[in-house]
Design a protein around this motif. Structure first.
Motif, PDB file in Angstrom:
ATOM      1  N   GLN A  24       0.785  -1.100   0.117  1.00 37.80           N
ATOM      2  CA  GLN A  24      -0.029   0.100  -0.033  1.00 37.80           C
ATOM      3  C   GLN A  24       0.917   1.277   0.022  1.00 37.80           C
ATOM      4  OE1 GLN A  24      -2.659   0.051   3.103  1.00 37.80           O
ATOM      5  NE2 GLN A  24      -4.377   0.143   1.876  1.00 37.80           N
ATOM      6  N   TYR A  25       0.746   2.028  -0.982  1.00 38.02           N
ATOM      7  CA  TYR A  25       1.622   3.118  -1.082  1.00 38.02           C
ATOM      8  C   TYR A  25       0.562   4.464  -0.588  1.00 38.02           C
ATOM      9  CZ  TYR A  25       4.268   0.094  -3.729  1.00 38.02           C
ATOM     10  OH  TYR A  25       4.773  -1.049  -4.169  1.00 38.02           O
ATOM     11  N   LYS A  26       1.294   5.212   0.038  1.00 38.02           N
ATOM     12  CA  LYS A  26       0.818   6.509   0.720  1.00 38.02           C
ATOM     13  C   LYS A  26       0.802   7.915  -0.291  1.00 38.02           C
ATOM     14  CE  LYS A  26       1.245   4.702   5.508  1.00 38.02           C
ATOM     15  NZ  LYS A  26       1.963   4.736   6.678  1.00 38.02           N
ATOM     16  N   THR A  27       1.797   8.031  -1.119  1.00 36.24           N
ATOM     17  CA  THR A  27       1.836   8.984  -1.800  1.00 36.24           C
ATOM     18  C   THR A  27       2.294   8.735  -3.105  1.00 36.24           C
ATOM     19  OG1 THR A  27       4.455   9.342  -1.304  1.00 36.24           O
ATOM     20  CG2 THR A  27       2.832  10.374   0.286  1.00 36.24           C
ATOM     21  N   PHE A  28       2.215   9.418  -3.902  1.00 33.71           N
ATOM     22  CA  PHE A  28       2.591   9.150  -5.535  1.00 33.71           C
ATOM     23  C   PHE A  28       4.207   8.871  -5.488  1.00 33.71           C
ATOM     24  CE2 PHE A  28       4.177  10.689  -9.510  1.00 33.71           C
ATOM     25  CZ  PHE A  28       3.548   9.816 -10.383  1.00 33.71           C
ATOM     26  N   GLU A  29       4.728   9.730  -4.933  1.00 28.98           N
ATOM     27  CA  GLU A  29       6.184   9.651  -4.881  1.00 28.98           C
ATOM     28  C   GLU A  29       6.573   8.376  -4.390  1.00 28.98           C
ATOM     29  OE1 GLU A  29       4.637  12.420  -3.500  1.00 28.98           O
ATOM     30  OE2 GLU A  29       5.187  13.671  -5.303  1.00 28.98           O
ATOM     31  N   GLU A  30       6.067   7.748  -3.518  1.00 29.38           N
ATOM     32  CA  GLU A  30       6.517   6.577  -2.835  1.00 29.38           C
ATOM     33  C   GLU A  30       6.167   5.612  -3.782  1.00 29.38           C
ATOM     34  OE1 GLU A  30       5.065   3.762   0.747  1.00 29.38           O
ATOM     35  OE2 GLU A  30       4.731   5.798   1.018  1.00 29.38           O
ATOM     36  N   LEU A  31       5.112   5.593  -4.556  1.00 36.21           N
ATOM     37  CA  LEU A  31       4.719   4.581  -5.889  1.00 36.21           C
ATOM     38  C   LEU A  31       5.650   4.530  -6.769  1.00 36.21           C
ATOM     39  CD1 LEU A  31       2.986   2.623  -7.119  1.00 36.21           C
ATOM     40  CD2 LEU A  31       1.601   4.404  -7.971  1.00 36.21           C
ATOM     41  N   SER A  32       6.131   5.963  -7.479  1.00 31.85           N
ATOM     42  CA  SER A  32       6.932   6.175  -8.357  1.00 31.85           C
ATOM     43  C   SER A  32       8.396   5.680  -8.075  1.00 31.85           C
ATOM     44  CB  SER A  32       7.186   7.715  -8.428  1.00 31.85           C
ATOM     45  OG  SER A  32       7.970   7.918  -9.503  1.00 31.85           O
ATOM     46  N   LEU A  33       8.832   5.835  -6.826  1.00 33.31           N
ATOM     47  CA  LEU A  33      10.099   5.279  -6.408  1.00 33.31           C
ATOM     48  C   LEU A  33      10.155   3.597  -6.444  1.00 33.31           C
ATOM     49  CD1 LEU A  33      12.960   5.654  -5.415  1.00 33.31           C
ATOM     50  CD2 LEU A  33      11.838   5.708  -2.961  1.00 33.31           C
ATOM     51  N   ALA A  34       8.915   3.280  -5.937  1.00 33.53           N
ATOM     52  CA  ALA A  34       8.823   1.755  -6.149  1.00 33.53           C
ATOM     53  C   ALA A  34       8.778   1.265  -7.297  1.00 33.53           C
ATOM     54  CB  ALA A  34       7.463   1.160  -5.303  1.00 33.53           C
ATOM     55  N   ILE A  35       8.082   1.968  -8.180  1.00 30.99           N
ATOM     56  CA  ILE A  35       8.209   1.623  -9.680  1.00 30.99           C
ATOM     57  C   ILE A  35       9.576   1.406 -10.377  1.00 30.99           C
ATOM     58  CG2 ILE A  35       7.528   2.280 -11.940  1.00 30.99           C
ATOM     59  CD1 ILE A  35       4.784   2.932 -10.764  1.00 30.99           C
ATOM     60  N   ASP A  36      10.466   2.607  -9.990  1.00 28.06           N
ATOM     61  CA  ASP A  36      11.654   2.909 -10.340  1.00 28.06           C
ATOM     62  C   ASP A  36      12.593   2.014 -10.040  1.00 28.06           C
ATOM     63  OD1 ASP A  36      11.168   5.185 -11.823  1.00 28.06           O
ATOM     64  OD2 ASP A  36      11.778   6.450 -10.430  1.00 28.06           O
ATOM     65  N   GLU A  37      12.345   1.660  -8.835  1.00 30.72           N
ATOM     66  CA  GLU A  37      13.283   0.203  -7.980  1.00 30.72           C
ATOM     67  C   GLU A  37      12.941  -0.952  -8.895  1.00 30.72           C
ATOM     68  OE1 GLU A  37      12.208   0.567  -4.024  1.00 30.72           O
ATOM     69  OE2 GLU A  37      13.858   2.031  -3.709  1.00 30.72           O
ATOM     70  N   TYR A  38      11.501  -1.452  -8.908  1.00 26.47           N
ATOM     71  CA  TYR A  38      11.275  -2.441  -9.638  1.00 26.47           C
ATOM     72  C   TYR A  38      11.909  -2.742 -11.054  1.00 26.47           C
ATOM     73  CZ  TYR A  38       8.678  -6.537 -11.187  1.00 26.47           C
ATOM     74  OH  TYR A  38       8.538  -7.992 -11.553  1.00 26.47           O
ATOM     75  N   ILE A  39      11.642  -1.483 -11.764  1.00 32.54           N
ATOM     76  CA  ILE A  39      12.264  -1.671 -13.061  1.00 32.54           C
ATOM     77  C   ILE A  39      13.850  -1.992 -13.200  1.00 32.54           C
ATOM     78  CG2 ILE A  39      12.906  -0.167 -15.140  1.00 32.54           C
ATOM     79  CD1 ILE A  39      10.087   1.348 -14.520  1.00 32.54           C
ATOM     80  N   HIS A  40      14.585  -1.401 -12.266  1.00 34.61           N
ATOM     81  CA  HIS A  40      16.142  -1.723 -12.111  1.00 34.61           C
ATOM     82  C   HIS A  40      15.929  -3.298 -11.727  1.00 34.61           C
ATOM     83  CE1 HIS A  40      19.770  -2.276 -10.101  1.00 34.61           C
ATOM     84  NE2 HIS A  40      20.323  -1.271 -11.211  1.00 34.61           N
ATOM     85  N   PHE A  41      15.423  -3.616 -10.816  1.00 38.71           N
ATOM     86  CA  PHE A  41      15.204  -4.903 -10.440  1.00 38.71           C
ATOM     87  C   PHE A  41      15.010  -5.899 -11.642  1.00 38.71           C
ATOM     88  CE2 PHE A  41      12.490  -8.748  -9.004  1.00 38.71           C
ATOM     89  CZ  PHE A  41      13.335  -9.371  -8.687  1.00 38.71           C
ATOM     90  N   TYR A  42      13.895  -5.662 -12.547  1.00 36.44           N
ATOM     91  CA  TYR A  42      13.339  -6.490 -13.493  1.00 36.44           C
ATOM     92  C   TYR A  42      14.567  -6.638 -14.514  1.00 36.44           C
ATOM     93  CZ  TYR A  42      10.358  -8.058 -16.980  1.00 36.44           C
ATOM     94  OH  TYR A  42       9.730  -9.027 -17.805  1.00 36.44           O
ATOM     95  N   HIS A  43      15.310  -5.539 -15.091  1.00 37.95           N
ATOM     96  CA  HIS A  43      16.341  -5.568 -15.837  1.00 37.95           C
ATOM     97  C   HIS A  43      17.567  -6.203 -15.352  1.00 37.95           C
ATOM     98  CE1 HIS A  43      14.118  -3.707 -18.896  1.00 37.95           C
ATOM     99  NE2 HIS A  43      13.682  -2.735 -18.283  1.00 37.95           N
ATOM    100  N   HIS A  44      18.124  -5.783 -14.061  1.00 35.94           N
ATOM    101  CA  HIS A  44      19.218  -6.360 -13.744  1.00 35.94           C
ATOM    102  C   HIS A  44      19.464  -7.636 -12.872  1.00 35.94           C
ATOM    103  CE1 HIS A  44      21.317  -2.651 -15.754  1.00 35.94           C
ATOM    104  NE2 HIS A  44      19.898  -2.133 -15.106  1.00 35.94           N
TER     105      HIS A  44
END
Length: 64
Positions: A24-44
């Motif tokens: 559960q994400y409380k802010t858009f920034e928290e969600l955006s950071l989680a997506i960025d981290e997941y994209i890095h995880f997914y590729h690397h």
């Protein structure tokens, strides 16, 4: 029915199942950071059987 969207639809479906629906994400920034981290995880860091046990970036580097 555009088959060109298939890879992106697959990626976003995987992201939602593995990351979004489990937290559960409380802010858009928290969600955006989680997506960025997941994209890095997914590729690397996400090793895939269909890529002979390599991450997508390792597979691309080996193919080049």
């Amino acid at each position: 029915r555009c088959i060109d969207n298939g890879p992106m639809e697959s990626f976003w479906g995987t992201l939602k199942c593995e990351k979004y629906y489990l937290h559960q994400y409380k802010t858009f920034e928290e969600l955006s950071l989680a997506i960025d981290e997941y994209i890095h995880f997914y590729h690397h860091e996400r090793y895939q059987k269909r890529l002979n046990g390599l991450s997508p970036m390792e597979y691309r580097a080996k193919a080049a």
